[in-house]
Design an enzyme around this catalytic site. Structure first.
Site, PDB file in Angstrom:
ATOM      1  N   LYS A   9      34.657  48.958 -49.770  1.00 58.75           N
ATOM      2  CA  LYS A   9      35.521  49.213 -51.076  1.00 58.75           C
ATOM      3  C   LYS A   9      34.810  50.347 -51.955  1.00 58.75           C
ATOM      4  O   LYS A   9      33.479  50.225 -52.035  1.00 58.75           O
ATOM      5  CB  LYS A   9      36.274  48.353 -51.946  1.00 58.75           C
ATOM      6  CG  LYS A   9      34.988  47.318 -52.828  1.00 58.75           C
ATOM      7  CD  LYS A   9      34.839  47.925 -54.021  1.00 58.75           C
ATOM      8  CE  LYS A   9      33.868  47.273 -54.724  1.00 58.75           C
ATOM      9  NZ  LYS A   9      33.080  47.756 -56.009  1.00 58.75           N
ATOM     10  N   ASP A 135      36.054  39.971 -56.191  1.00 61.41           N
ATOM     11  CA  ASP A 135      36.363  41.140 -55.223  1.00 61.41           C
ATOM     12  C   ASP A 135      36.856  40.743 -53.949  1.00 61.41           C
ATOM     13  O   ASP A 135      37.733  41.536 -53.183  1.00 61.41           O
ATOM     14  CB  ASP A 135      35.066  42.184 -54.827  1.00 61.41           C
ATOM     15  CG  ASP A 135      34.594  43.161 -56.026  1.00 61.41           C
ATOM     16  OD1 ASP A 135      35.518  43.143 -57.091  1.00 61.41           O
ATOM     17  OD2 ASP A 135      33.606  43.774 -55.741  1.00 61.41           O
TER      18      ASP A 135
END
EC number: 2.7.1.148
Length: 282
Positions: A9, A135
Site C-alpha cells: 500500500k 493497516d
C-alpha cells in the site's frame, strides 16, 4: 495448496488529528495499492504447528512475523487444530511504510479462510485483523479507501487514475512508534485529505498529484534527511507528485508516462538500494 497475492500500500495522504485515550493517534488517511507484491502459499500440515517459510534471513519466521500472528489468531478464534505452512515470497521492502507485514497478515487471513473452508466474510476478518495491526483491515480489502480512527473505519473511494509509481526506499529502517512519539501536534503541516478525495471522485490526476501529503514526513525527514533529498530529486527529475509513504522511509513519485518514470528511476537508483517502477492499482 492455496495461493494469495499481497500488494503493497501507499499513502496518498496521512493526517494525525489528536492522541486518543488508548494511546493511539486518531488518523485520517487515504491509501491505495500498487503492483508491488508479496506472494504467499498455504498448505495444511499433519501436526498442529504454524511454520512460516521465508527465504530472507532478515524477515522473522516466528511470532514476531505478522503473518504468524494472524495465523495464531485465526487458529484460536475459529478453534482450528490442524497446523499449516505459510511460504512467503517477499518482494515488498521491510520497515518501509508500505505495509509489507500487514499485507502478508491480511493475505494469511484470506488464505486460511479458504484453506480451512471457514466461509467468513471479509468484514468479519477485518474486525479480527485490527487486533494485530491498524493497516490490516485496509489490506484485507485492498481497495482505495479513506481510513479513520486507528485505521479501522473504512470508506471506499474510486480507484486513482492510471499512472506509474516509482518507489524508492533508502537503506534505513524506521520504527512507526518512534515517529509518533516525536510527532508534535502543535506544529502545523497541511494535509490535503478532502482535495485528494475529490480528485479521486472526479478522476483528476493533476489534482491528485497536488494533494499528496503526509503529516509524518517532516518528522521522519528531520531524523533522516535522505528522505527529503529523495523527494526533491524525484520532483527535480519530472515527477508529477512525490511524498513519503506511511512513517517512511520509502518515498514514491507519480508519473503519467513510462518514459518519465524511467527518468525518475535512473535519477534515484544510485542513492537507494531498493527502487521499483510499478503501476497504481487501487
Amino acid at each position: 495448496m492455496i495461493y494469495e497475492t499481497a500488494p503493497a500500500k501507499i499513502n496518498l495522504t496521512l493526517d494525525t488529528l489528536f492522541k486518543r485515550d488508548d494511546g493511539f493517534h486518531e488518523v485520517e488517511m487515504i491509501m491505495t495499492t500498487i503492483d508491488l507484491n508479496d506472494r504467499l502459499s498455504f498448505e495444511l500440515r499433519k501436526d498442529k504447528r504454524i511454520v512460516v517459510d521465508v527465504e530472507q534471513t532478515y524477515v522473522p519466521s516466528d511470532n514476531k512475523n505478522l503473518a504468524y500472528k494472524a495465523a495464531e489468531l485465526m487458529k484460536k478464534t475459529y478453534n482450528l487444530h490442524q497446523g499449516l505452512t505459510i511460504t512467503i515470497d517477499k518482494n515488498i521492502p521491510v520497515s518501509a511504510g508500505l505495509a509489507g507485514g500487514s499485507t502478508d497478515a491480511a493475505a494469511t487471513m484470506r488464505g486460511m479462510n479458504r484453506l480451512y473452508k471457514l466461509n467468513r466474510s471479509l468484514e468479519e476478518l477485518c474486525e479480527l485483523g485490527i487486533q494485530i495491526g491498524t493497516d490490516i483491515p485496509f489490506c484485507i480489502l485492498g481497495k482505495t479507501a479513506l481510513c479513520k480512527g486507528k485505521g479501522e473505519i473504512i470508506e471506499y473511494l474510486d480507484k486513482p487514475p492510471s499512472a506509474w509509481v516509482v518507489v524508492a526506499k533508502p537503506d534505513l529502517g524506521i520504527s512507526s512508534p518512534n515517529i509518533f512519539k516525536k510527532l508534535d501536534l502543535t506544529q502545523k503541516h497541511r494535509v490535503h485529505t478532502e482535495a485528494c478525495k475529490h480528485a479521486l471522485i472526479s478522476g483528476d490526476y493533476e489534482q491528485l498529484c497536488k494533494s499528496l501529503s503526509n503529516r509524518l514526513e517532516p518528522v521522519s525527514g528531520k531524523m533522516h534527511d535522505e528522505i527529503l533529498k529523495i523527494k526533491a530529486n524525484m520532483l527535480e527529475n519530472g515527477a508529477d507528485g512525490a511524498v513519503m509513504s506511511g512513517s517512511g522511509p520509502t518515498v514514491y513519485a507519480l508519473a503519467r508516462k513510462e518514459r518519465q518514470a524511467r527518468h525518475i528511476y535512473n535519477a534515484v537508483n544510485g542513492c537507494c538500494n531498493e527502487v521499483h517502477i510499478v503501476r497504481l492499482l487501487g
